[in-house]
Design an enzyme around this catalytic site. Structure first.
Site, mmCIF file in Angstrom:
data_model
loop_
_atom_site.group_PDB
_atom_site.id
_atom_site.type_symbol
_atom_site.label_atom_id
_atom_site.label_comp_id
_atom_site.label_asym_id
_atom_site.label_seq_id
_atom_site.Cartn_x
_atom_site.Cartn_y
_atom_site.Cartn_z
ATOM 1 N N LYS A 22 0.873 -1.153 -0.005
ATOM 2 C CA LYS A 22 0.022 -0.229 0.054
ATOM 3 C C LYS A 22 1.031 1.238 0.093
ATOM 4 O O LYS A 22 0.737 2.059 -0.796
ATOM 5 C CB LYS A 22 -0.945 0.033 1.225
ATOM 6 N N ASN A 23 1.881 1.253 0.971
ATOM 7 C CA ASN A 23 2.695 2.498 0.971
ATOM 8 C C ASN A 23 3.414 2.988 -0.122
ATOM 9 O O ASN A 23 4.152 3.793 -0.249
ATOM 10 C CB ASN A 23 3.090 2.674 2.324
ATOM 11 N N CYS A 121 -5.151 11.994 12.411
ATOM 12 C CA CYS A 121 -5.990 10.723 12.592
ATOM 13 C C CYS A 121 -5.559 10.321 13.979
ATOM 14 O O CYS A 121 -4.651 10.969 14.632
ATOM 15 C CB CYS A 121 -5.637 9.508 11.588
ATOM 16 N N ARG A 126 -0.097 14.474 12.893
ATOM 17 C CA ARG A 126 0.630 14.413 11.481
ATOM 18 C C ARG A 126 0.476 15.586 10.992
ATOM 19 O O ARG A 126 -0.248 15.690 9.760
ATOM 20 C CB ARG A 126 -0.211 13.133 10.813
ATOM 21 N N ASP A 310 4.840 0.944 12.282
ATOM 22 C CA ASP A 310 3.480 0.219 11.628
ATOM 23 C C ASP A 310 3.620 -1.288 12.359
ATOM 24 O O ASP A 310 2.651 -2.054 12.531
ATOM 25 C CB ASP A 310 3.391 -0.039 10.303
ATOM 26 N N ARG A 403 -8.411 -0.617 4.778
ATOM 27 C CA ARG A 403 -7.536 0.440 4.293
ATOM 28 C C ARG A 403 -6.501 -0.216 3.822
ATOM 29 O O ARG A 403 -5.800 0.463 3.154
ATOM 30 C CB ARG A 403 -7.495 1.529 5.278
HETATM 31 C C1 EPZ Z 1 4.125 7.165 6.190
HETATM 32 O O1 EPZ Z 1 3.562 8.168 6.640
HETATM 33 C C2 EPZ Z 1 3.473 5.751 6.294
HETATM 34 N N1 EPZ Z 1 2.127 6.162 5.410
HETATM 35 C C3 EPZ Z 1 2.888 5.452 7.749
HETATM 36 O O2 EPZ Z 1 1.944 4.169 7.597
HETATM 37 C C4 EPZ Z 1 3.903 5.175 8.365
HETATM 38 O O3 EPZ Z 1 3.706 4.650 9.706
HETATM 39 C C5 EPZ Z 1 5.055 6.262 8.288
HETATM 40 O O4 EPZ Z 1 5.326 6.492 6.973
HETATM 41 C C6 EPZ Z 1 6.206 6.117 9.205
HETATM 42 O O5 EPZ Z 1 6.895 5.013 8.581
HETATM 43 C C7 EPZ Z 1 2.327 5.869 4.054
HETATM 44 O O6 EPZ Z 1 3.211 5.934 3.571
HETATM 45 C C8 EPZ Z 1 0.929 6.273 3.253
HETATM 46 P P1 EPZ Z 1 6.087 10.599 8.190
HETATM 47 P P2 EPZ Z 1 3.893 9.517 6.655
HETATM 48 O O7 EPZ Z 1 5.998 11.686 7.470
HETATM 49 O O8 EPZ Z 1 4.501 9.881 5.317
HETATM 50 C C9 EPZ Z 1 5.859 13.792 11.680
HETATM 51 C C10 EPZ Z 1 -0.001 2.695 7.629
HETATM 52 O O9 EPZ Z 1 -0.117 2.277 8.657
HETATM 53 N N2 EPZ Z 1 6.034 14.574 10.959
HETATM 54 O O10 EPZ Z 1 7.442 9.882 8.122
HETATM 55 O O11 EPZ Z 1 2.666 10.461 7.034
HETATM 56 C C11 EPZ Z 1 4.632 12.885 11.916
HETATM 57 O O12 EPZ Z 1 3.560 13.677 12.455
HETATM 58 C C12 EPZ Z 1 0.629 4.528 7.890
HETATM 59 O O13 EPZ Z 1 0.230 2.205 6.659
HETATM 60 C C13 EPZ Z 1 5.823 15.966 11.084
HETATM 61 O O14 EPZ Z 1 5.773 16.506 12.295
HETATM 62 O O15 EPZ Z 1 5.081 9.606 8.049
HETATM 63 C C14 EPZ Z 1 4.887 11.524 12.450
HETATM 64 O O16 EPZ Z 1 4.972 11.843 14.012
HETATM 65 C C15 EPZ Z 1 0.322 4.760 9.236
HETATM 66 N N3 EPZ Z 1 5.739 17.058 9.986
HETATM 67 C C16 EPZ Z 1 6.415 11.429 11.984
HETATM 68 O O17 EPZ Z 1 6.732 12.839 11.412
HETATM 69 C C17 EPZ Z 1 5.640 16.656 8.615
HETATM 70 O O18 EPZ Z 1 5.669 17.756 7.889
HETATM 71 C C18 EPZ Z 1 6.564 10.467 10.772
HETATM 72 O O19 EPZ Z 1 5.717 10.755 9.697
HETATM 73 C C19 EPZ Z 1 5.706 15.307 8.311
HETATM 74 C C20 EPZ Z 1 5.730 14.381 9.478
#
Ligand code: EPZ
Length: 422
Positions: A22-23, A121, A126, A310, A403
């Site tokens: 998915k990701n 969420c 996020r 995850d 999802r």
């Molecule tokens: C991706 O989310 C995945 N989703 C998530 O999988 C996964 O848990 C995550 O990466 C970490 O590996 C998809 O790929 C669609 P991040 P993403 O930006 O890109 C903070 C699942 O269950 N942050 O690396 O949203 C954020 O709040 C999902 O399949 C900021 O503060 O993850 C989080 O605490 C859930 N500001 C951390 O960084 C920003 O601008 C990691 O987020 C961006 C992120």
């Protein structure tokens, strides 16, 4: 499917094919917008989030067709030089966090985008500040509007960018925008998750010039003309991890075909520390639970190649059944322990010491209960707990599970679990 009904307590036995990731597929689908003509994405999973992305691509004028697991996206009919909020269905943007990667792709393709915010969420707020700051350096300007975000550029320009945290989504947005920028972009502090390498692989197959994907410094030489390509999405490492955890929790042995074992190094370490057998064979990843199942003592999530956030929820029912205690620290999201009270209702001994830390104390047996999923991986973890627990478990709120899992009931049945969805 609203609920899942499981009669647990039977050791797993069997083999199952792992669906496409998915990701990985979601940013690849966003990237098809950059390529002229048709892209064919093989091994594309049938998931709610993929359907939302298909809706979004269609709203932008693409034709999207599916033949079994092959998704064809043709961009010839894309609407005009702007992507406006009135054309892009708000519900599809808001219902899926990863709609945010459309930002980089659309600002590249059209120069002007109006997009609703993707919403937080239950696992955390996020925010998207890292995405915005990085795109600004590529000469994108932003304005907050009533509908969300207005982004525009008079021409993307390559830049040297350092991310303050290796955000997966922000890295993807930079790649998608910088591929169309004048000059070279050097992205430092990039996320190293396998999904980034996959996105670079697809963009390069379309004609981009990107090196270093999968490392923390990525070099993007922009402004190459991109043409649609045929591309296969790898198996989903988190789905493979889910069925592996079901085997550890309920006992038995499973063969996971198409599991991307090479991407699962941190999980392998924990599985071995728990005394289980991990064998990478020509036919797939073979897992056999050992006796006793031992706690690894400590589990801490971290960006790749660290232990994936995850997988944290998915391991909670396993740790609840392992000998000894385990300190679990969640370091990526601020709120990823929503299933703890639900697991406790099934007999798990888990103490939450603060919002980011829990301690599990192994117990011999979980018992069935009626529990509720509140998010994707937590929901799958409750199904794992149900497969291991004695008696009947009903997991409500299963829309979340759909999802990320094509058909968790079908897959678990292949492994011998007595489970059906209603
Ligand atoms: C991706 O989310 C995945 N989703 C998530 O999988 C996964 O848990 C995550 O990466 C970490 O590996 C998809 O790929 C669609 P991040 P993403 O930006 O890109 C903070 C699942 O269950 N942050 O690396 O949203 C954020 O709040 C999902 O399949 C900021 O503060 O993850 C989080 O605490 C859930 N500001 C951390 O960084 C920003 O601008 C990691 O987020 C961006 C992120």
């Amino acid at each position: 499917m609203d609920s899942v009904n499981i009669r647990g307590g039977i050791a797993l036995q069997g083999q199952v094919g792992i669906q496409g990731s998915k990701n990985a597929v979601l940013p690849v689908l966003a990237a098809t917008l950059l390529a002229e003509g048709t892209s064919v994405i093989q091994n594309c999973p049938r998931l709610a989030d993929v359907y939302h992305m298909q809706t979004l691509l269609k709203s932008l004028g693409c034709s999207v067709t599916r033949e079994k697991d092959r998704l064809k996206v043709n961009t010839d009919g894309m609407n005009g030089p702007r992507a406006l909020s009135r054309d892009i269905p708000k519900e599809a943007v808001e219902s899926m966090r990863s709609s945010i990667v459309l930002l980089g792709a659309l600002v590249n393709r059209t120069g002007e985008v109006e997009l609703a915010y993707p919403g937080g969420c239950v696992i955390g707020e996020r925010p998207i500040d890292i995405h915005i700051e990085a795109l600004k350096q590529l000469h994108v300007t932003f304005e907050e509007k009533s509908y969300g975000l207005h982004a525009c550029t008079e021409g993307l320009k390559g830049a040297e960018i350092r991310l303050p945290f290796p955000s997966v989504g922000a890295t993807e947005n930079v790649l998608l925008a910088a591929a169309g920028a004048d000059g070279t972009t050097i992205l430092r502090g990039a996320a190293r998750e396998p999904e980034i390498e996959v996105l670079c692989g697809f963009l390069n197959a379309c004609g981009a010039d990107i090196t270093g994907g999968g490392s923390s410094t990525i070099l993007i030489r922009g402004k190459r003309k991109l043409r649609g390509a045929e591309f296969a999405v790898p198996g989903d490492r988190i789905v493979a991890g889910t069925y592996l955890c079901a085997c550890l929790a309920a006992g038995g042995e499973v063969l996971l075909t198409e599991a991307p074992a090479k991407q699962m190094g941190a999980v392998k370490k924990v599985v071995k520390a728990m005394g289980a057998l991990w064998q990478e064979t020509d036919r797939g990843l073979y897992i056999q639970r050992g006796e006793p199942l031992r706690s690894p003592g400590r589990l801490e999530t971290a960006p790749y190649p660290g232990f994936p956030t995850d997988m944290q929820s998915l391991f909670l029912p396993v740790l609840a059944l392992a000998e000894g205690s385990c300190l679990v620290e969640e370091r990526i999201f601020e709120n990823r322990f929503h299933i703890v009270p639900e697991l406790r209702r099934m007999g798990a001994k888990i103490k939450q010491t603060d919002p980011k830390t829990v301690v599990t104390e192994g117990t011999k047996q979980l018992h069935g209960a009626r529990v509720r999923a509140r998010e994707l991986r937590g929901g799958a973890a409750l199904v794992i707990a149900g497969a291991a627990a004695r008696g009947e478990t009903i997991v409500d709120g299963c829309g979340y599970i759909e999802r990320g899992y094509e058909n968790i009931c079908r897959d678990m049945r292949e492994l011998g679990v007595r489970i059906y969805g209603v």
